[in-house]
Structures are given as structure tokens and as C-alpha cells.
Scaffold this motif. Structure first.
Motif, PDB file in Angstrom:
ATOM      1  N   ARG A  92       0.818  -1.208   0.000  1.00 39.37           N
ATOM      2  CA  ARG A  92       0.000   0.000   0.000  1.00 39.37           C
ATOM      3  C   ARG A  92       0.857   1.266   0.000  1.00 39.37           C
ATOM      4  NH1 ARG A  92      -3.567  -1.402   3.516  1.00 39.37           N
ATOM      5  NH2 ARG A  92      -2.213  -1.012   5.307  1.00 39.37           N
ATOM      6  N   GLY A  93       1.851   1.313   0.884  1.00 43.05           N
ATOM      7  CA  GLY A  93       2.680   2.514   0.964  1.00 43.05           C
ATOM      8  C   GLY A  93       3.433   2.778  -0.319  1.00 43.05           C
ATOM      9  N   SER A  94       4.037   1.746  -0.893  1.00 47.77           N
ATOM     10  CA  SER A  94       4.808   1.917  -2.120  1.00 47.77           C
ATOM     11  C   SER A  94       3.922   2.351  -3.283  1.00 47.77           C
ATOM     12  CB  SER A  94       5.529   0.617  -2.469  1.00 47.77           C
ATOM     13  OG  SER A  94       6.218   0.744  -3.701  1.00 47.77           O
ATOM     14  N   LEU A  96       0.988   3.962  -3.242  1.00 44.82           N
ATOM     15  CA  LEU A  96       0.474   5.326  -3.100  1.00 44.82           C
ATOM     16  C   LEU A  96       1.588   6.367  -3.229  1.00 44.82           C
ATOM     17  CD1 LEU A  96      -2.151   4.752  -0.282  1.00 44.82           C
ATOM     18  CD2 LEU A  96      -2.569   5.128  -2.722  1.00 44.82           C
ATOM     19  N   ASP A  97       2.778   6.043  -2.721  1.00 48.56           N
ATOM     20  CA  ASP A  97       3.910   6.960  -2.916  1.00 48.56           C
ATOM     21  C   ASP A  97       4.251   7.090  -4.400  1.00 48.56           C
ATOM     22  OD1 ASP A  97       4.149   7.407  -0.219  1.00 48.56           O
ATOM     23  OD2 ASP A  97       5.870   6.074   0.079  1.00 48.56           O
ATOM     24  N   THR A  98       4.195   5.966  -5.109  1.00 51.16           N
ATOM     25  CA  THR A  98       4.486   5.990  -6.541  1.00 51.16           C
ATOM     26  C   THR A  98       3.429   6.786  -7.292  1.00 51.16           C
ATOM     27  OG1 THR A  98       5.571   3.834  -6.415  1.00 51.16           O
ATOM     28  CG2 THR A  98       4.872   4.564  -8.593  1.00 51.16           C
ATOM     29  N   ASP A 100       1.686   9.320  -6.137  1.00 47.45           N
ATOM     30  CA  ASP A 100       1.937  10.735  -5.890  1.00 47.45           C
ATOM     31  C   ASP A 100       3.074  11.258  -6.770  1.00 47.45           C
ATOM     32  OD1 ASP A 100      -0.070  10.940  -4.005  1.00 47.45           O
ATOM     33  OD2 ASP A 100       1.260  10.538  -2.304  1.00 47.45           O
ATOM     34  N   ALA A 101       4.126  10.454  -6.914  1.00 50.40           N
ATOM     35  CA  ALA A 101       5.245  10.855  -7.760  1.00 50.40           C
ATOM     36  C   ALA A 101       4.814  10.913  -9.223  1.00 50.40           C
ATOM     37  CB  ALA A 101       6.408   9.883  -7.581  1.00 50.40           C
ATOM     38  N   SER A 102       3.976   9.983  -9.646  1.00 54.63           N
ATOM     39  CA  SER A 102       3.470   9.995 -11.019  1.00 54.63           C
ATOM     40  C   SER A 102       2.671  11.262 -11.296  1.00 54.63           C
ATOM     41  CB  SER A 102       2.594   8.760 -11.284  1.00 54.63           C
ATOM     42  OG  SER A 102       3.358   7.573 -11.287  1.00 54.63           O
ATOM     43  N   ARG A 104       2.972  14.157  -9.891  1.00 53.44           N
ATOM     44  CA  ARG A 104       3.890  15.299 -10.007  1.00 53.44           C
ATOM     45  C   ARG A 104       4.542  15.329 -11.384  1.00 53.44           C
ATOM     46  NH1 ARG A 104       5.107  13.777  -4.607  1.00 53.44           N
ATOM     47  NH2 ARG A 104       6.926  12.578  -5.272  1.00 53.44           N
ATOM     48  N   ALA A 131      -5.000  -0.111  -1.607  1.00 49.14           N
ATOM     49  CA  ALA A 131      -4.364   1.065  -2.206  1.00 49.14           C
ATOM     50  C   ALA A 131      -5.183   1.567  -3.391  1.00 49.14           C
ATOM     51  CB  ALA A 131      -2.943   0.729  -2.645  1.00 49.14           C
ATOM     52  N   ARG A 140      -7.334  10.816  -6.436  1.00 42.43           N
ATOM     53  CA  ARG A 140      -6.111  10.776  -7.240  1.00 42.43           C
ATOM     54  C   ARG A 140      -6.259   9.907  -8.488  1.00 42.43           C
ATOM     55  NH1 ARG A 140      -1.879   9.577  -2.439  1.00 42.43           N
ATOM     56  NH2 ARG A 140      -3.774   8.751  -1.452  1.00 42.43           N
TER      57      ARG A 140
END
Length: 316
Positions: A92-94, A96-98, A100-102, A104, A131, A140
């Protein structure tokens, strides 16, 4: 270009999608801009990318072109997460972090379709699906799905997501040279109302016929980072299918790739076939297939020569 409904959702996508696997690596900004412009002018809307393509470079290049070449509201952006730097991580963390980076890199506050790129055997599917749900709930992502997953995983994810937000799509390799998804993925998707996005509809370029005699120096098979991607389809197992496509193309006075794309276009479950052209000229070749309707006897002949092997329990 025909716009098709993605499964049972309200999202509509062009039946040809623009893939960006080579963007910012083998396809520079100038050629990418020309591809995107030609694609949009032909009525194309679905643009497929991933955080893993050129380590995010493809997303960044696409983000720089949106607003300059096409307006954001005129494209359906599909991106993927879960596979980067040669590793798989669908926690889940990976994920959602990815995402967010996408966002941006793409310069947008949401993507239209977000997919988990590949199964992660170390992460429970229920966590991965959480996720997907969070991405929709947070705004998102408008729709979510899976890529390169097995039929049972598609069914399980759809069950976990329920009708809201629901599993919108599964993206999988599908062509006359790769019909493996017909065994379980397609039946599962059909029963659940999940739309199919077909990647590599030209059999990783082999269905163009350009590898019949040799490997062109400027082809993917000659590329140091893509040769391994093409190699599985360069053997004798592909020969009969490629020759059948070429024979049909000669009889119709069309290009082999047009025949391959036209065959896939009549598959009822395919919402969009994603073509990953390296150059604008290659993309235009694919766009030329728009007006080709294959005679039923040719469709049947291609079905027969490319039929996947079935056994227990699919056939008994």
C-alpha cells in the motif's frame, strides 16, 4: 476513431491507445510530441504510461506535452505502479507513494485510470486492493485496475473492490502471437464486466513481418535494452502465424500490421489496443489500420492458425 466503453464503467477510451514505453529513452521529445499530435488528430484519447518506463521519464515527458500539444481534458491518462528498478512492490505505501510521484511528473491532480503493473507475491492482494480503493477515495484516480495478473487475481480483486469503486480494467498482452489470456483472464473479465486493454497487439513488433529474414539494425530486437523483450517471439513457433498474417495482407493489399490490429479490433472484449510506436512514422502505420475490416474467412483462418493450446481444466 471509435470510442469504446471500458467494461461496465462510464469511462470511454479510443480503441487504439498510445503507448509510451520508449518515450524519453528511444523516443525523444520532438518525436513524442509529433506522435501525440497525430494520435489526437486521429481521434485517439487513451495514452498509456507507467512509473517504470524510463524510470519515470516517460511520465515526465508526457506531462510536459499535456497543455502544449493536447489539452488535459482531451486525453485519458492511464499509468501504472508496482514495478520499478527491476523490483516488484505492490504494498500500500509503495503504490500510493508511486502514484503521488506519477502525478507530479504528469503535472495533474488525478489520472483517469491507475493500474497495478504486476503481481507481487510478497504482498497480500487485499492490501494491494486497499491502495486502489484509497486512490479513488482520495480523488487521485478516477478508475483502477490490474495489469499482467492471473484470472483468479482479477476475480479476487473485483470481489474485494465490490461495485464501488469497482475493478474497471485489466491490461494484458494480447495478440495473434499471445492468446494465453483466453484461458482464464478473458472469461473472468467478461463475467465481472471488467474491460480489457491489450498491450503489444503487434506481438512485440514481430507481426509486422520485419523479422522474417533478419533483425533490422534499428529495431527493438537489436536494442540492448529491448532485445530480450522481442526474442521470445523470434523462434519457429511464431513462423506459421506471421506467414498467415503476411499472406492475408498480400491478398488484401494491406500491411501485415494492419491485419494484426484489425483482427484484434473485432475481439468483443477488447476496449483498446495499445500500440507502442518508437517513431511517428510507425504510429501512422498503425493509424492506417482504421478502415480495414477483415473478411470473416480471414478472421477464421487467423483464429485457427494462432489458437492457444487448451487443456484441463479449460477443456476436457
Amino acid at each position: 476513431m471509435e470510442q469504446r466503453q471500458l467494461g461496465r464503467t462510464g469511462l470511454r477510451v479510443s480503441h487504439l491507445g498510445l503507448g509510451t514505453l520508449t518515450w524519453s529513452r528511444d523516443t525523444d521529445e520532438h518525436d513524442a510530441a509529433e506522435q501525440l499530435r497525430d494520435f489526437a488528430e486521429a481521434g485517439g484519447t487513451l495514452v498509456d504510461t507507467s512509473a517504470s518506463y524510463a524510470d519515470g521519464g516517460a511520465e515526465e515527458l508526457l506531462g510536459g506535452l499535456i497543455g502544449r500539444v493536447v489539452d488535459r481534458e482531451d486525453v485519458v491518462i492511464c499509468t501504472k505502479a508496482g514495478a520499478r528498478h527491476g523490483t516488484v512492490d505492490a504494498s500500500r505505501g509503495s503504490l500510493l507513494d508511486t502514484l503521488d510521484a506519477s502525478l507530479r511528473r504528469l503535472g495533474t491532480d488525478h489520472v483517469d485510470l491507475w493500474l497495478v503493473q504486476t503481481p507481487d507475491p510478497r504482498t497480500p492482494l487485499v492490501e494491494t486492493v486497499s491502495a486502489l480503493r484509497r486512490a479513488v477515495d482520495s480523488g487521485r484516480a478516477r478508475y483502477v485496475g490490474l495489469s499482467n495478473h492471473a484470472g483468479w487475481q482479477v476475480a479476487r480483486a473485483a470481489t474485494l473492490l465490490g461495485e464501488d469503486p469497482g475493478l474497471a480494467a485489466v491490461e494484458a498482452e494480447y495478440s495473434l502471437l499471445q492468446r494465453g489470456i483466453e484461458r482464464e483472464v478473458l472469461p473472468a473479465a467478461a463475467d465481472l464486466g471488467v474491460g480489457l486493454l491489450a498491450w503489444s497487439p503487434l506481438g512485440r513488433g514481430v507481426l509486422t513481418g520485419k523479422y522474417r529474414r533478419t533483425v533490422p539494425a534499428d529495431s527493438r530486437a537489436a536494442s540492448p535494452h529491448l532485445s530480450g523483450f522481442v526474442e521470445p517471439y523470434l523462434g519457429s513457433a511464431s513462423t506459421a502465424v506471421v506467414e498467415a498474417v503476411i499472406t492475408a495482407a498480400r491478398g488484401l493489399d494491406r500491411a501485415p500490421l494492419e491485419v494484426a490490429l484489425a483482427w484484434l479490433r473485432v475481439r468483443a472484449q477488447v476496449a483498446s489496443s495499445i500500440v507502442g510506436a518508437r517513431t511517428p512514422a510507425q504510429l501512422r502505420d498503425s493509424l492506417n489500420a482504421e478502415d480495414l475490416d477483415l473478411p470473416p474467412e480471414i478472421v477464421l483462418a487467423l483464429d485457427e492458425v494462432s489458437a492457444p493450446a487448451l487443456g484441463y481444466p479449460e477443456r476436457r
